[in-house]
Design an enzyme around this catalytic site. Structure first.
Site, PDB file in Angstrom:
ATOM      1  N   LYS A 277       0.864  -1.179   0.000  1.00 38.45           N
ATOM      2  CA  LYS A 277       0.000   0.000   0.000  1.00 38.45           C
ATOM      3  C   LYS A 277       0.902   1.230   0.000  1.00 38.45           C
ATOM      4  O   LYS A 277       1.655   1.467   0.946  1.00 38.45           O
ATOM      5  CB  LYS A 277      -0.925   0.018   1.207  1.00 38.45           C
ATOM      6  CG  LYS A 277      -1.858   1.228   1.247  1.00 38.45           C
ATOM      7  CD  LYS A 277      -2.773   1.177   2.463  1.00 38.45           C
ATOM      8  CE  LYS A 277      -3.697   2.371   2.511  1.00 38.45           C
ATOM      9  NZ  LYS A 277      -4.593   2.319   3.699  1.00 38.45           N
ATOM     10  N   ARG A 287     -10.793   9.768   1.088  1.00 36.96           N
ATOM     11  CA  ARG A 287     -10.717  10.493   2.357  1.00 36.96           C
ATOM     12  C   ARG A 287     -11.834  11.529   2.473  1.00 36.96           C
ATOM     13  O   ARG A 287     -12.298  11.822   3.571  1.00 36.96           O
ATOM     14  CB  ARG A 287      -9.332  11.122   2.504  1.00 36.96           C
ATOM     15  CG  ARG A 287      -8.254  10.047   2.670  1.00 36.96           C
ATOM     16  CD  ARG A 287      -6.834  10.594   2.616  1.00 36.96           C
ATOM     17  NE  ARG A 287      -5.865   9.510   2.713  1.00 36.96           N
ATOM     18  CZ  ARG A 287      -4.568   9.638   2.513  1.00 36.96           C
ATOM     19  NH1 ARG A 287      -4.071  10.835   2.195  1.00 36.96           N
ATOM     20  NH2 ARG A 287      -3.770   8.594   2.622  1.00 36.96           N
ATOM     21  N   LYS A 335      -2.120  -1.599  -3.716  1.00 40.99           N
ATOM     22  CA  LYS A 335      -2.945  -0.388  -3.732  1.00 40.99           C
ATOM     23  C   LYS A 335      -2.017   0.818  -3.894  1.00 40.99           C
ATOM     24  O   LYS A 335      -1.052   0.928  -3.129  1.00 40.99           O
ATOM     25  CB  LYS A 335      -3.737  -0.283  -2.425  1.00 40.99           C
ATOM     26  CG  LYS A 335      -4.620   0.955  -2.318  1.00 40.99           C
ATOM     27  CD  LYS A 335      -5.336   1.006  -0.965  1.00 40.99           C
ATOM     28  CE  LYS A 335      -6.207   2.248  -0.868  1.00 40.99           C
ATOM     29  NZ  LYS A 335      -6.879   2.352   0.447  1.00 40.99           N
ATOM     30  N   SER A 361     -10.024   5.288  -5.388  1.00 39.23           N
ATOM     31  CA  SER A 361     -10.975   6.367  -5.632  1.00 39.23           C
ATOM     32  C   SER A 361     -10.482   7.386  -6.649  1.00 39.23           C
ATOM     33  O   SER A 361     -11.252   7.886  -7.474  1.00 39.23           O
ATOM     34  CB  SER A 361     -11.304   7.067  -4.312  1.00 39.23           C
ATOM     35  OG  SER A 361     -10.126   7.594  -3.706  1.00 39.23           O
ATOM     36  N   TYR A 400     -14.805   0.404  -7.414  1.00 37.39           N
ATOM     37  CA  TYR A 400     -16.095   1.083  -7.265  1.00 37.39           C
ATOM     38  C   TYR A 400     -16.975   0.859  -8.492  1.00 37.39           C
ATOM     39  O   TYR A 400     -18.173   1.149  -8.460  1.00 37.39           O
ATOM     40  CB  TYR A 400     -15.865   2.580  -7.026  1.00 37.39           C
ATOM     41  CG  TYR A 400     -15.036   2.836  -5.792  1.00 37.39           C
ATOM     42  CD1 TYR A 400     -15.609   2.786  -4.524  1.00 37.39           C
ATOM     43  CD2 TYR A 400     -13.666   3.064  -5.879  1.00 37.39           C
ATOM     44  CE1 TYR A 400     -14.843   2.974  -3.390  1.00 37.39           C
ATOM     45  CE2 TYR A 400     -12.893   3.248  -4.752  1.00 37.39           C
ATOM     46  CZ  TYR A 400     -13.484   3.203  -3.502  1.00 37.39           C
ATOM     47  OH  TYR A 400     -12.712   3.371  -2.375  1.00 37.39           O
TER      48      TYR A 400
END
Length: 411
Positions: A277, A287, A335, A361, A400
């Site tokens: 990550k 966030r 990630k 995101s 997503y």
């Protein structure tokens, strides 16, 4: 009428009639020859409105031949295009295939009884529990078999120690129980980290002194954080979680969580470790969704670079992977996703464990923005991206777009 002589085999002209240099119909006829080479060509152009004769010296093309039907022939036996000539052959020869079962669907949930839009993530919502259940049901009907929940916790419940993360009556345990009751075959993942519950906006507890980087801020405490993570993971397992996914990047947390789960009888609960990550700029919209960015009004470090990985490094991912595997991880995660496909491939080539990737995101927001501007075909771009993750070596894709991509795949 225009005639253009564009080639000759041993002096025999190759004639194209009605040629107008890209405009109009073109027909070609070859005059018998079995020569294996093309001689230099004289091109003559004439028309009613004569513009004069133009001569071009053509280089000899020695590899071209004429076949028995009088057409051009490049003598090459192996022609990879033959396996691409129809959709049936392309599908049959596809080396990688993505299905909805490869997706993990992330959902933001909050304690309110209505949904809220997330401006930086178009078409994503902070769901009420009721709305989340409906969304999960729709995704399940499309073949998506895994979901992960990310909670937006009220500010009054946030503390530096993040004790709310292991409240058995908290938001995450309640929604896990709801999912497993209504959809017992749904694979429920949970995030193990303190940032949604922290008033410091960090994945771990922050020391209340200036012992951190540069002597200006506190430090994110490793071992004290792991104690809280173990409590959080056990709480989630009790509620019915199938998979816990520690995303905190504390050293040694996988082994500690494995021991905590096993000692409480949860030997069948899987651990997906966020192995690689990175301290990435692509997390901004996430966030926003959870209000989990580092706080600038406290001693909290202004970023997460002291525990998340340096984007400049790749070999370090192998160190993290070796530790996580030794500590009992069942799956490894990378990630972000697209900017780190090299890391996905690196892990794939160095472990037999499944590898997952998080299409984060910021990546999602960029695609959405380009699609809304009409600059990209959203469907084609998304499906190509999912295939790229699979080709790089990912077995599971947290995105997503999971539900939308599954809809497109089912069309």
């Amino acid at each position: 009428m225009m005639e253009c002589f564009v080639g000759a085999f041993n002096g025999v002209q190759v004639q194209r009639k009605n040629a107008s240099f890209g405009v109009g119909a073109i027909s070609k006829r070859w005059f018998g020859t079995t020569s294996s080479s093309i001689s230099p060509v004289k091109m003559t152009v004439s028309s009613d409105s004569a513009v004069g004769e133009r001569k071009f010296a053509k280089e000899q093309v020695s590899t071209l031949r004429v076949n028995e039907n009088g057409g051009i022939w490049v003598p090459q036996r192996a022609r990879p295009r033959r396996n691409r000539k129809s959709s049936g052959l392309r599908d049959m020869c596809a080396e990688n295939i993505v299905t909805p079962a490869n997706f993990i669907y992330p959902l933001f949930v909050h304690t309110k009884d209505y949904n809220e839009e997330i401006p930086s993530m178009p078409d994503c919502l902070r769901h009420s529990v009721e709305s989340a259940m409906k969304e999960i049901g729709e995704a399940r009907s499309l073949g998506v078999k895994s979901v992960i929940v990310f909670p937006k916790i009220p500010d009054e419940l946030k503390t530096n120690s993040a004790d709310e993360c292991y409240n058995p009556n908290g938001l995450v345990p309640r929604i896990i129980e709801e999912i497993k009751h209504k959809y017992p075959d749904m694979n429920v993942w949970t995030d193990v980290a303190l940032d949604p519950y922290s008033d410091q906006g960090h994945d771990g507890m922050v020391s209340q002194d200036s012992s951190g980087e540069d002597g200006k801020y506190g430090r994110v405490m490793n071992d004290e954080t792991i104690e809280q993570l173990c409590r959080q993971a056990v709480c989630q397992a009790r509620a019915g979680a199938d998979v816990v996914a520690p995303s905190d990047m504390m050293d040694g947390r996988v082994g500690a969580i494995r021991d905590a789960l096993d000692s409480h009888g949860f030997t069948n609960v899987s651990i997906v470790s966020y192995t690689a990550k990175y301290a990435s700029a692509y997390y901004g919209p996430f966030r926003d969704a959870l209000d989990s960015a580092p706080r600038e009004t406290s001693l909290a470090p202004r970023n997460k670079k002291t525990y998340q990985m340096n984007p400049a490094n790749s070999r370090e991912a192998l160190t993290e992977a070796a530790l996580d595997i030794a500590e009992g991880a069942d799956m490894l995660m990378v990630k972000p996703g697209l900017p780190y496909l090299d890391i996905v491939r690196l892990l794939r080539e160095n472990t037999h464990l499944p590898v997952s990737v998080y299409h984060v995101s910021g990546e999602y927001a960029m695609m959405k923005a380009a699609a809304q501007k009409g600059w990209l075909d959203e469907k084609e771009t998304v499906l190509e991206t999912m295939l790229c993750f699979k080709r790089a070596g990912a077995d599971a894709i947290l995105t997503y777009y999971a539900k939308q991509a599954a809809q497109w795949m089912n069309e």
